[in-house]
Write a protein that holds these residues in place. Structure first.
Motif, PDB file in Angstrom:
ATOM      1  N   ALA A   1       0.827  -1.206   0.000  1.00 39.02           N
ATOM      2  CA  ALA A   1       0.000   0.000   0.000  1.00 39.02           C
ATOM      3  C   ALA A   1       0.863   1.258   0.000  1.00 39.02           C
ATOM      4  N   VAL A   2       1.948   1.238   0.777  1.00 38.09           N
ATOM      5  CA  VAL A   2       2.869   2.382   0.782  1.00 38.09           C
ATOM      6  C   VAL A   2       3.522   2.539  -0.583  1.00 38.09           C
ATOM      7  N   ALA A   3       3.925   1.399  -1.191  1.00 38.46           N
ATOM      8  CA  ALA A   3       4.540   1.454  -2.520  1.00 38.46           C
ATOM      9  C   ALA A   3       3.569   1.989  -3.566  1.00 38.46           C
ATOM     10  N   ASP A   4       2.258   1.735  -3.355  1.00 42.98           N
ATOM     11  CA  ASP A   4       1.244   2.229  -4.288  1.00 42.98           C
ATOM     12  C   ASP A   4       0.875   3.680  -4.032  1.00 42.98           C
ATOM     13  N   GLY A   5       1.461   4.293  -3.001  1.00 44.76           N
ATOM     14  CA  GLY A   5       1.242   5.711  -2.757  1.00 44.76           C
ATOM     15  C   GLY A   5       0.416   6.058  -1.547  1.00 44.76           C
ATOM     16  N   ASP A   6      -0.066   5.061  -0.812  1.00 39.10           N
ATOM     17  CA  ASP A   6      -0.861   5.329   0.396  1.00 39.10           C
ATOM     18  C   ASP A   6       0.085   5.487   1.584  1.00 39.10           C
ATOM     19  N   LEU A   7       0.508   6.721   1.835  1.00 47.55           N
ATOM     20  CA  LEU A   7       1.453   6.973   2.922  1.00 47.55           C
ATOM     21  C   LEU A   7       0.789   6.998   4.287  1.00 47.55           C
TER      22      LEU A   7
ATOM     23  N   ILE B   1       8.542  -9.546  14.896  1.00 47.43           N
ATOM     24  CA  ILE B   1       7.719  -8.981  13.825  1.00 47.43           C
ATOM     25  C   ILE B   1       7.256  -7.576  14.206  1.00 47.43           C
ATOM     26  N   ASP B   2       6.922  -7.367  15.491  1.00 51.25           N
ATOM     27  CA  ASP B   2       6.518  -6.028  15.933  1.00 51.25           C
ATOM     28  C   ASP B   2       7.665  -5.034  15.763  1.00 51.25           C
ATOM     29  N   ARG B   3       8.899  -5.517  15.976  1.00 49.77           N
ATOM     30  CA  ARG B   3      10.042  -4.623  15.798  1.00 49.77           C
ATOM     31  C   ARG B   3      10.195  -4.216  14.326  1.00 49.77           C
ATOM     32  N   VAL B   4       9.987  -5.175  13.419  1.00 51.83           N
ATOM     33  CA  VAL B   4      10.038  -4.862  11.986  1.00 51.83           C
ATOM     34  C   VAL B   4       8.921  -3.894  11.617  1.00 51.83           C
ATOM     35  N   ALA B   5       7.699  -4.136  12.154  1.00 52.07           N
ATOM     36  CA  ALA B   5       6.573  -3.248  11.864  1.00 52.07           C
ATOM     37  C   ALA B   5       6.843  -1.833  12.378  1.00 52.07           C
ATOM     38  N   ALA B   6       7.400  -1.724  13.586  1.00 48.62           N
ATOM     39  CA  ALA B   6       7.706  -0.395  14.133  1.00 48.62           C
ATOM     40  C   ALA B   6       8.761   0.314  13.294  1.00 48.62           C
TER      41      ALA B   6
ATOM     42  N   THR C   1       8.167   3.793  11.285  1.00 48.69           N
ATOM     43  CA  THR C   1       9.052   4.953  11.444  1.00 48.69           C
ATOM     44  C   THR C   1       9.585   5.425  10.101  1.00 48.69           C
ATOM     45  N   MET C   2       9.970   4.458   9.255  1.00 51.16           N
ATOM     46  CA  MET C   2      10.471   4.810   7.923  1.00 51.16           C
ATOM     47  C   MET C   2       9.401   5.525   7.107  1.00 51.16           C
ATOM     48  N   VAL C   3       8.156   4.987   7.123  1.00 50.43           N
ATOM     49  CA  VAL C   3       7.076   5.605   6.352  1.00 50.43           C
ATOM     50  C   VAL C   3       6.750   6.981   6.906  1.00 50.43           C
ATOM     51  N   GLN C   4       6.784   7.099   8.241  1.00 54.95           N
ATOM     52  CA  GLN C   4       6.499   8.399   8.841  1.00 54.95           C
ATOM     53  C   GLN C   4       7.538   9.438   8.429  1.00 54.95           C
TER      54      GLN C   4
ATOM     55  N   ALA D   1       6.914  12.678   6.137  1.00 53.82           N
ATOM     56  CA  ALA D   1       7.303  14.033   6.560  1.00 53.82           C
ATOM     57  C   ALA D   1       8.202  14.694   5.522  1.00 53.82           C
ATOM     58  N   LEU D   2       9.112  13.907   4.941  1.00 50.44           N
ATOM     59  CA  LEU D   2      10.003  14.464   3.920  1.00 50.44           C
ATOM     60  C   LEU D   2       9.227  14.898   2.685  1.00 50.44           C
ATOM     61  N   LEU D   3       8.316  14.033   2.219  1.00 46.91           N
ATOM     62  CA  LEU D   3       7.520  14.392   1.045  1.00 46.91           C
ATOM     63  C   LEU D   3       6.616  15.586   1.339  1.00 46.91           C
TER      64      LEU D   3
END
Length: 429
Positions: free
Chosen positions: A182-188, A200-205, A209-212, A216-218
């Motif tokens: 979804a993020v790759a398709d543009g849903d930030l 898995i929770d650590r990977v999700a977090a 953080t990366m998407v956030q 913010a950068l975009l």
């Protein structure tokens, strides 16, 4: 992934079952044959105790009832069968027992136990007991079949548990994959949810953080583009109109037109510098901020906008308190904020526009008021995109960002009439 987890769990269960069942099967076989030989030996010893005295006295031999299904026979020293059943004459095992002692053998499909009978250190006979080993094998095979059934039940349970665990492990990863897609398709706005599995929770977090940060950068870059276009549009239009007016008037003084164009271009340069500084404000860069007296900036804003408002039949009044005029303020930020507030008063307000520069607690405060009332929700008037006119709702949001980047604050302090108040800090020496 689910199939891989199931395969790993099934292979592990199979290895565990084989390592457990194979030794257990061997133990079952050994135990069953050992029990059978023990029963045969008990029958042989019981018969030996009964017939030993009979043989020693030369009496007829009477065998006790056997406790075990099998051949029970008594032999004399010449290996002749005296009573019971068995090979006649006695076989090799009977001869060995007479010569050496108790014999326990598994031969020819039979389990054989031979016990010598002796008196006064002389062998007077042999008791031989034999049973078909197929009966023992039947019991062993039935036990093995039960063991195999238990192993199948355990394997089935392991498969069910493995499938359940595979679903429990793969479902969060599949959800994480869908969120990434979804993020790759543009849903930030897509965010991964926790599942209770620490790794898995650590990977999700980490992904959230990366998407956030990416969002913010975009958003920062998008705001920079809209801020720049918003702030440059008005001075560029003024510069273009001034040059077109000079070209259209044959008797116009080109020097005056060029001087005005030069002033407009300098204003454009300051606008660009301030927008760039605002874009860099979140990166920790500490550029030196030029300052000017607050009174000069207010008078400069009055000179620039007086004509625009006068052409629309509106007045622009300026009130500068004596103590506030000399106070230094960030030059470019204050200039841009005043431009936005005056544009907002011209586009969305009505009547006389009043600029009041006053001193508040040792710092300058600038009030920009008109005789209108805001039609937008006062609580959202600074939200980006909120507008009641032809604009894009960028100006007030940009002005607030400029004020905060300069260490000040911009607020709507009155709605009747509309009044915006800019509080500016005094720059440190």
């Amino acid at each position: 992934m689910r199939q891989r987890v199931v395969r790993v769990a099934v292979v592990a269960a199979l290895v565990a079952l084989v390592l457990l069942a194979a030794p257990l099967a061997v133990i079952i076989r050994i135990s069953f044959f050992a029990d059978e030989r023990g029963e045969l030996e008990r029958d042989a010893l019981a018969a030996a105790a009964r017939v030993s005295a009979q043989l020693a006295a030369g009496e007829p031999v009477h065998l006790p009832p056997a406790q075990h299904d099998g051949n029970l026979g008594v032999y004399d020293p010449d290996l002749r069968l005296l009573a019971g059943t068995g090979p006649d004459p006695g076989d090799t095992l009977t001869r060995r027992a007479a010569a050496t002692g108790v014999i326990r053998e598994h031969t020819g499909g039979q389990l054989v136990v031979a016990v010598p009978l002796s008196t006064s250190e002389r062998t007077i006979g042999v008791v031989r007991v034999a049973a078909d080993s197929r009966d023992v094998w039947h019991r062993v095979l039935w036990s093995w079949l039960g063991l195999f059934g238990a192993a199948l039940i355990a394997l089935g349970a392991a498969i069910l548990v493995a499938r359940r665990q595979a679903r429990a492990l793969s479902a969060p990863l599949e959800s994480l994959s869908r969120t990434s897609q979804a993020v790759a398709d543009g849903d930030l706005s897509a965010r991964a949810s926790g599942c209770g599995i620490v790794e898995i929770d650590r990977v999700a977090a980490t992904q959230n953080t990366m998407v956030q940060r990416l969002t913010a950068l975009l958003e920062h870059e998008r705001h920079f583009t809209t801020n720049a276009s918003h702030q440059l549009r008005t001075p560029l239009t003024g510069l273009q109109l001034g040059l077109e007016g000079a070209l259209a008037a044959p008797d116009a003084n080109p020097r005056a037109a060029l001087a005005e164009a030069l002033e407009q271009s300098r204003h454009l340069q300051r606008t660009i510098d301030e927008v760039l500084r605002l874009a860099r404000s979140g990166s920790g860069e500490g550029d030196a901020v030029p300052t000017r007296p607050a009174g000069e900036l207010v008078e400069q804003a009055e000179r620039r906008r007086h004509g625009e408002l006068a052409r629309e039949g509106r007045r622009l009044e300026v009130v500068i308190e004596p103590d506030a005029g000399p106070l230094p303020v960030p030059a470019h930020a204050t200039e841009q904020i005043l431009a936005v507030l005056l544009d907002n008063a011209r586009e969305h307000g009505r009547g006389t526009v009043r600029i009041t520069l006053r001193e508040m607690g040792g710092a300058p405060a600038v009030d920009v008021a008109d005789e209108g009332e805001p039609t937008a929700d006062p609580a959202r008037v600074f939200d980006r995109g909120i507008t009641t006119g032809p604009g894009q709702g960028i100006g007030l949001s940009l002005a607030r960002d400029l004020a905060e980047a300069a260490g000040g604050r911009l607020a709507l302090t009155s709605t009747t009439p509309t009044t915006f108040t800019l509080l500016l800090p005094i720059p440190s020496e």
